[in-house]
Write an enzyme that holds these catalytic residues in place. Structure first.
Site, PDB file in Angstrom:
ATOM      1  N   GLY A   1       0.806  -1.209   0.000  1.00 64.10           N
ATOM      2  CA  GLY A   1       0.000   0.000   0.000  1.00 64.10           C
ATOM      3  C   GLY A   1       0.842   1.262   0.000  1.00 64.10           C
ATOM      4  O   GLY A   1       1.919   1.332  -0.596  1.00 64.10           O
ATOM      5  N   SER A   2       0.367   2.272   0.726  1.00 70.12           N
ATOM      6  CA  SER A   2       0.900   3.633   0.586  1.00 70.12           C
ATOM      7  C   SER A   2       2.323   3.832   1.082  1.00 70.12           C
ATOM      8  O   SER A   2       2.922   4.880   0.802  1.00 70.12           O
ATOM      9  CB  SER A   2      -0.026   4.623   1.307  1.00 70.12           C
ATOM     10  OG  SER A   2      -1.287   4.677   0.671  1.00 70.12           O
ATOM     11  N   VAL A   3       2.897   2.883   1.818  1.00 73.50           N
ATOM     12  CA  VAL A   3       4.296   3.053   2.234  1.00 73.50           C
ATOM     13  C   VAL A   3       5.237   2.976   1.030  1.00 73.50           C
ATOM     14  O   VAL A   3       6.431   3.289   1.151  1.00 73.50           O
ATOM     15  CB  VAL A   3       4.707   2.014   3.304  1.00 73.50           C
ATOM     16  CG1 VAL A   3       3.966   2.265   4.607  1.00 73.50           C
ATOM     17  CG2 VAL A   3       4.474   0.590   2.814  1.00 73.50           C
TER      18      VAL A   3
END
Length: 565
Positions: free
Chosen positions: A288-290
């Site tokens: 995801g967003s990491v």
């Protein structure tokens, strides 16, 4: 006459001698033919035997010499069933001393009547073994062995692993470094008396090879801090599990590698296969967003964008190749820093579509994603990066915000170390004494510093991930919330919550990746679930290592905000 008498006596003596020799020879032939088994048994009881010279398994310690796995001397009881065949009336007494049912012990002996070596009980304490030997039962003996003990128990269970009953590594470090730890047993020739007991050692047939200790890079103090923080988070949010990896970005050494739930390696009754694997290395997932900071670094490196470049993200959703992408909150226009602060999928997708998939994919590969970590740890799963002969727009967009690729928690810690280390990739290591000679520049130093500054804003902006803050220190990092795959799609209301960051942001000494799997209570966003866990672990570790603070003026305000939110 006297001469005849002398001849007669001589003939008589010779005749008697010949008759005696024939009698002895005949007896020997008879015994060889008719009593061969009896003689073999007697010879065996008065025989020369080869016995092992056991080598004590090497110790596993943390970086400060604290024992994580040690071998203690124990005794094992064995018997010669052929010797015991005439003494089966002693079985009830022997069974009582071994705390075993007499019927089961008798069945074991009768099932192995021709063996000369049969284990009856292993891993007894010297006192327990002496009580058995005090019975004086013919054919029962003891042998010195070693039993593995794990002082740190659940704290390091998945990392250290365990050995089997014979002392060979089966899981974790015990298996990965088994050749170092086990050494090689020797062999000695010994004399055994008629009762089967050792009389004396004659000579060494094979010299034993000493084992080696293994000093890990782990700091047990930091491991404890990480484990307890994970336990707190998993219980609070009703999660399935949690994992954390803490590293020194300058050396690549792993200072903590923790999982919760765990198990007690000293109690085999507590073993549960689901809790025994080292999830920081074996479990891969879409992050995801990491991943967005790496996509953003490719954007900055392209020269088409800088921190203040703007992108429209209204009305909060967009359709790409028939797929709809949403943002959590509706915004109009965001800067590149704002894209990271707000974790905008739309903003990141629009940027990715302008620069194309190649620079993003290459950057992800340069920081180590999709490649083994080479830690010597069995069962490591390196994940993968997507590959397409022809990239669709949705494939490019999905990769830019952390889908269509798979990573493990340790890889995230290594990759973020590139931001902390001015673009240098220092491979991770689990060993204390393992100088790195494969350091390489994975990102332009200026780009790495610029992304680090943007990640500091992500944490320190009032709309950012405030729960990741640490009193007294500037923190840089990014949260992520990834839906879990299920079959051909994604499961409803099933997420992984992540936060990866570093401190002190001005000159990072520690990088920490936290992943909480499937929280079911209170919330599931990475900024809500994993960020405070990151803060707890990072704060405790910075204090334990006496790393000087770089943000003293903001300490009271940070502590107050954390207390209330």
């Amino acid at each position: 006459m006297s001469s005849q008498r002398r001849n007669y006596r001589f003939i008589l003596v010779v005749t008697l001698f010949v008759l005696a020799s024939l009698a002895v020879s005949g007896r020997l032939v008879y015994l060889q033919v008719h009593d061969h088994e009896f003689l073999a048994d007697q010879g065996d009881l008065r025989s020369i035997r080869d016995l092992p010279i056991p080598v004590t398994r090497g110790m596993i310690t943390d970086r400060n010499g604290e024992p994580l796995a040690v071998s203690t001397e124990v005794a094992s009881i064995w018997c010669n069933p052929r010797e015991m065949a005439a003494h089966l009336d002693e079985v009830p007494r022997l069974a009582g001393a071994l705390h075993r049912p007499a019927a089961a012990l008798l069945a074991q002996l009768q099932a192995n009547p021709n063996k000369r070596f049969l284990y009856l009980e292993r891993g007894l304490s010297p006192i327990e073994a002496s009580e058995v030997m005090a019975l004086g039962i013919t054919g029962v003996h003891q042998i010195k062995e070693y039993k593995r003990f794990y002082p740190s128990s659940e704290l390091t269970a998945q990392l250290i692993g365990l050995v089997n009953i014979d002392g060979r590594g089966q899981e974790g470090t015990e298996l990965g470094f088994n050749d170092w730890l086990s050494g090689k047993d020797g062999v000695r020739e010994v004399a055994i008396n008629p009762r089967g007991s050792l009389v004396n050692s004659i000579k060494v047939l094979k010299t034993p090879k000493a084992s080696q200790d293994v000093a890990l890079s782990i700091d047990l103090r930091l491991q404890f801090i990480a484990y307890k923080a994970l336990e707190k988070a998993v219980l609070k949010f009703g999660a399935h599990s949690g994992s954390a990896v803490l590293v020194n970005p300058k050396s690549g050494q792993i200072l903590a590698m923790a999982n919760f739930p765990s198990y007690n390696p000293n109690n085999r009754a507590s073993f549960a296969p689901a809790f025994m694997r080292n999830r920081t290395l074996t479990d891969t997932f879409e992050p995801g967003s990491v991943i967005k900071p790496f996509s953003m670094s490719a954007a900055l490196a392209s020269g088409k964008f800088d921190e203040n470049s703007q992108v429209s993200v209204a009305p909060g959703w967009m359709t790409i190749d028939g797929h709809t992408i949403h943002d959590v909150a509706r915004r109009d226009v965001l800067t590149m820093t704002g894209v990271l602060i707000n974790s905008s999928n739309i903003g990141m997708s629009k940027v990715a579509l302008q620069i194309g998939p190649k620079p993003i994919l290459e950057q992800l590969g340069r920081v180590g994603f999709g490649a083994p970590l080479s830690l010597g740890f069995p069962g490591e799963n390196p994940g993968y990066l997507p590959f397409h002969e022809k990239w669709s727009n949705i494939a490019t967009a999905s990769m830019s915000f952390g889908y269509s690729l798979a990573v493990n928690t340790a890889e995230l810690a290594q990759a973020y170390s590139v931001f902390a280390n001015d673009g240098k990739l220092v491979p991770l290591s689990l060993l204390r004494d393992n100088p790195q000679n494969q350091v390489r520049q994975a990102m332009d130093p200026q780009i790495a510093r610029r992304i680090r500054a943007m990640l500091q804003t992500v944490v320190e902006d009032p709309k950012g991930v405030v729960r990741a803050r640490v009193p007294g220190y500037h923190v840089a990092g990014k949260s992520g919330t990834a839906r879990k795959a299920s079959g051909r799609g994604y499961a409803d209301k099933s997420y992984r919550s992540l936060f990866v960051g570093m401190a002190p942001a001005s000159d990072p000494q520690l990088v920490l990746a936290v992943m909480i799997d499937s929280p079911t209570r209170i919330g599931y966003f990475g900024g809500l679930v994993s960020a405070p866990t990151f803060s707890d672990i990072m704060a405790g570790s910075l204090r334990a290592l006496a790393i000087p603070p770089d943000n003293l003026q903001d300490s009271p305000a940070v502590a107050d905000r954390q207390h209330h939110g």
